[in-house]
Design a protein around this motif. Structure first.
Motif, PDB file in Angstrom:
ATOM      1  N   SER A 197       0.823  -1.213   0.000  1.00 11.81           N
ATOM      2  CA  SER A 197       0.000   0.000   0.000  1.00 11.81           C
ATOM      3  C   SER A 197       0.854   1.258   0.000  1.00 11.81           C
ATOM      4  CB  SER A 197      -0.956   0.009   1.187  1.00 11.81           C
ATOM      5  OG  SER A 197      -0.243   0.050   2.407  1.00 11.81           O
ATOM      6  N   ASN A 198       2.025   1.192   0.625  1.00 12.29           N
ATOM      7  CA  ASN A 198       2.910   2.360   0.669  1.00 12.29           C
ATOM      8  C   ASN A 198       3.463   2.719  -0.711  1.00 12.29           C
ATOM      9  OD1 ASN A 198       4.410  -0.067   0.780  1.00 12.29           O
ATOM     10  ND2 ASN A 198       6.189   1.005   1.553  1.00 12.29           N
ATOM     11  N   LEU A 199       3.539   1.757  -1.615  1.00 13.38           N
ATOM     12  CA  LEU A 199       4.022   2.031  -2.967  1.00 13.38           C
ATOM     13  C   LEU A 199       2.884   2.342  -3.933  1.00 13.38           C
ATOM     14  CD1 LEU A 199       6.778  -0.717  -3.275  1.00 13.38           C
ATOM     15  CD2 LEU A 199       7.063   1.698  -2.732  1.00 13.38           C
ATOM     16  N   LEU A 200       1.719   1.772  -3.696  1.00  7.55           N
ATOM     17  CA  LEU A 200       0.580   2.009  -4.579  1.00  7.55           C
ATOM     18  C   LEU A 200       0.196   3.488  -4.613  1.00  7.55           C
ATOM     19  CD1 LEU A 200      -1.836  -0.978  -3.868  1.00  7.55           C
ATOM     20  CD2 LEU A 200      -0.507  -0.560  -5.934  1.00  7.55           C
ATOM     21  N   CYS A 201       0.388   4.185  -3.513  1.00 11.49           N
ATOM     22  CA  CYS A 201       0.014   5.604  -3.471  1.00 11.49           C
ATOM     23  C   CYS A 201       0.812   6.414  -4.486  1.00 11.49           C
ATOM     24  CB  CYS A 201       0.151   6.174  -2.068  1.00 11.49           C
ATOM     25  SG  CYS A 201       1.824   6.249  -1.450  1.00 11.49           S
ATOM     26  N   GLU A 210      -8.455  -0.767   2.168  1.00 15.75           N
ATOM     27  CA  GLU A 210      -9.046   0.492   2.635  1.00 15.75           C
ATOM     28  C   GLU A 210      -8.584   1.680   1.794  1.00 15.75           C
ATOM     29  OE1 GLU A 210      -9.249  -2.554   5.645  1.00 15.75           O
ATOM     30  OE2 GLU A 210      -7.484  -1.721   4.669  1.00 15.75           O
ATOM     31  N   ILE A 211      -7.316   1.692   1.458  1.00 12.47           N
ATOM     32  CA  ILE A 211      -6.777   2.796   0.656  1.00 12.47           C
ATOM     33  C   ILE A 211      -7.399   2.801  -0.744  1.00 12.47           C
ATOM     34  CG2 ILE A 211      -4.685   3.618  -0.510  1.00 12.47           C
ATOM     35  CD1 ILE A 211      -3.146   2.897   2.020  1.00 12.47           C
ATOM     36  N   VAL A 212      -7.478   1.644  -1.362  1.00 13.90           N
ATOM     37  CA  VAL A 212      -8.045   1.569  -2.714  1.00 13.90           C
ATOM     38  C   VAL A 212      -9.523   1.957  -2.688  1.00 13.90           C
ATOM     39  CG1 VAL A 212      -8.578   0.046  -4.648  1.00 13.90           C
ATOM     40  CG2 VAL A 212      -6.346  -0.113  -3.531  1.00 13.90           C
ATOM     41  N   LYS A 213     -10.262   1.514  -1.697  1.00 13.10           N
ATOM     42  CA  LYS A 213     -11.686   1.877  -1.583  1.00 13.10           C
ATOM     43  C   LYS A 213     -11.842   3.395  -1.450  1.00 13.10           C
ATOM     44  CE  LYS A 213     -13.317  -2.196  -2.022  1.00 13.10           C
ATOM     45  NZ  LYS A 213     -13.976  -2.572  -3.280  1.00 13.10           N
ATOM     46  N   LYS A 214     -10.939   4.028  -0.723  1.00 12.44           N
ATOM     47  CA  LYS A 214     -10.966   5.491  -0.588  1.00 12.44           C
ATOM     48  C   LYS A 214     -10.747   6.147  -1.944  1.00 12.44           C
ATOM     49  CE  LYS A 214      -8.320   9.245   1.488  1.00 12.44           C
ATOM     50  NZ  LYS A 214      -7.179   9.535   0.654  1.00 12.44           N
ATOM     51  N   GLY A 271     -13.148   9.109  -7.125  1.00 11.06           N
ATOM     52  CA  GLY A 271     -13.603   9.152  -8.509  1.00 11.06           C
ATOM     53  C   GLY A 271     -12.690   9.873  -9.488  1.00 11.06           C
ATOM     54  N   LYS A 272     -11.432  10.054  -9.136  1.00  8.54           N
ATOM     55  CA  LYS A 272     -10.503  10.748 -10.041  1.00  8.54           C
ATOM     56  C   LYS A 272     -10.153   9.906 -11.263  1.00  8.54           C
ATOM     57  CE  LYS A 272      -8.395  13.616  -6.488  1.00  8.54           C
ATOM     58  NZ  LYS A 272      -7.139  13.965  -5.805  1.00  8.54           N
ATOM     59  N   ILE A 273     -10.020   8.600 -11.065  1.00 12.18           N
ATOM     60  CA  ILE A 273      -9.746   7.666 -12.156  1.00 12.18           C
ATOM     61  C   ILE A 273     -10.613   6.422 -11.938  1.00 12.18           C
ATOM     62  CG2 ILE A 273      -7.384   8.455 -12.612  1.00 12.18           C
ATOM     63  CD1 ILE A 273      -6.362   6.070 -10.961  1.00 12.18           C
ATOM     64  N   LYS A 274     -10.781   5.648 -13.005  1.00 11.05           N
ATOM     65  CA  LYS A 274     -11.553   4.401 -12.897  1.00 11.05           C
ATOM     66  C   LYS A 274     -10.653   3.318 -12.300  1.00 11.05           C
ATOM     67  CE  LYS A 274     -14.083   5.575 -17.026  1.00 11.05           C
ATOM     68  NZ  LYS A 274     -13.286   6.085 -18.128  1.00 11.05           N
ATOM     69  N   ILE A 275     -11.167   2.656 -11.254  1.00  9.21           N
ATOM     70  CA  ILE A 275     -10.405   1.610 -10.577  1.00  9.21           C
ATOM     71  C   ILE A 275     -11.272   0.367 -10.446  1.00  9.21           C
ATOM     72  CG2 ILE A 275      -9.232   0.907  -8.451  1.00  9.21           C
ATOM     73  CD1 ILE A 275      -8.687   3.885  -7.903  1.00  9.21           C
ATOM     74  N   LYS A 276     -10.715  -0.774 -10.790  1.00  5.49           N
ATOM     75  CA  LYS A 276     -11.344  -2.072 -10.547  1.00  5.49           C
ATOM     76  C   LYS A 276     -10.439  -2.801  -9.572  1.00  5.49           C
ATOM     77  CE  LYS A 276     -13.707  -5.908 -11.262  1.00  5.49           C
ATOM     78  NZ  LYS A 276     -14.915  -6.181 -10.580  1.00  5.49           N
ATOM     79  N   TYR A 277     -10.971  -3.112  -8.378  1.00  6.69           N
ATOM     80  CA  TYR A 277     -10.186  -3.753  -7.332  1.00  6.69           C
ATOM     81  C   TYR A 277     -10.682  -5.175  -7.143  1.00  6.69           C
ATOM     82  CZ  TYR A 277      -8.352  -4.731  -2.650  1.00  6.69           C
ATOM     83  OH  TYR A 277      -7.730  -5.302  -1.575  1.00  6.69           O
ATOM     84  N   VAL A 278      -9.758  -6.130  -7.185  1.00  4.51           N
ATOM     85  CA  VAL A 278     -10.081  -7.544  -6.985  1.00  4.51           C
ATOM     86  C   VAL A 278      -9.221  -8.064  -5.849  1.00  4.51           C
ATOM     87  CG1 VAL A 278     -10.089  -9.836  -8.035  1.00  4.51           C
ATOM     88  CG2 VAL A 278     -10.607  -7.827  -9.433  1.00  4.51           C
ATOM     89  N   TYR A 279      -9.877  -8.634  -4.830  1.00  7.61           N
ATOM     90  CA  TYR A 279      -9.151  -9.239  -3.711  1.00  7.61           C
ATOM     91  C   TYR A 279      -9.270 -10.747  -3.835  1.00  7.61           C
ATOM     92  CZ  TYR A 279      -7.661 -10.561   0.946  1.00  7.61           C
ATOM     93  OH  TYR A 279      -6.984 -11.129   1.992  1.00  7.61           O
ATOM     94  N   GLN A 280      -8.166 -11.429  -3.583  1.00  8.09           N
ATOM     95  CA  GLN A 280      -8.181 -12.896  -3.588  1.00  8.09           C
ATOM     96  C   GLN A 280      -7.278 -13.410  -2.476  1.00  8.09           C
ATOM     97  OE1 GLN A 280      -6.669 -13.646  -7.536  1.00  8.09           O
ATOM     98  NE2 GLN A 280      -4.574 -13.832  -6.800  1.00  8.09           N
ATOM     99  N   GLN A 281      -7.491 -14.642  -2.066  1.00 11.36           N
ATOM    100  CA  GLN A 281      -6.626 -15.277  -1.093  1.00 11.36           C
ATOM    101  C   GLN A 281      -5.215 -15.353  -1.677  1.00 11.36           C
ATOM    102  OE1 GLN A 281      -7.325 -16.351   2.031  1.00 11.36           O
ATOM    103  NE2 GLN A 281      -9.396 -15.538   1.815  1.00 11.36           N
TER     104      GLN A 281
END
Length: 74
Positions: free
Chosen positions: A14-18, A47-51, A56-66
């Motif tokens: 998460s620290n690099l995704l920002c 939590e960061i991606v959901k924020k 709504g600045k860019i389109k994001i598709k988030y997929v969580y998996q085990q």
């Protein structure tokens, strides 16, 4: 429909995704979707991606998996 997909598999980064998020927001053309595949992160990635999605600045598709490893995330 977005012209391009920016694909980012991630695990506890998460620290690099920002940094990538800020860079993508600065692009002059937003005709893309950012596809983030979270391979079981235990940090605050979700939590960061959901924020960012709610901003709504860019389109994001988030997929969580085990957690299954890099090859599964791809």
């Amino acid at each position: 429909m977005p012209f391009l997909t920016i694909f980012t598999p991630t695990y506890n980064r998460s620290n690099l995704l920002c940094h990538l998020y800020k860079s993508l927001c600065k692009q002059s053309n937003h005709n893309f979707i950012w596809l983030i595949v979270d391979d079981g992160s235990t940090d605050n990635t979700k939590e960061i991606v959901k924020k960012w999605e709610t901003e709504g600045k860019i389109k994001i598709k988030y997929v969580y998996q085990q957690n299954g490893g890099k090859h599964v995330a791809h």
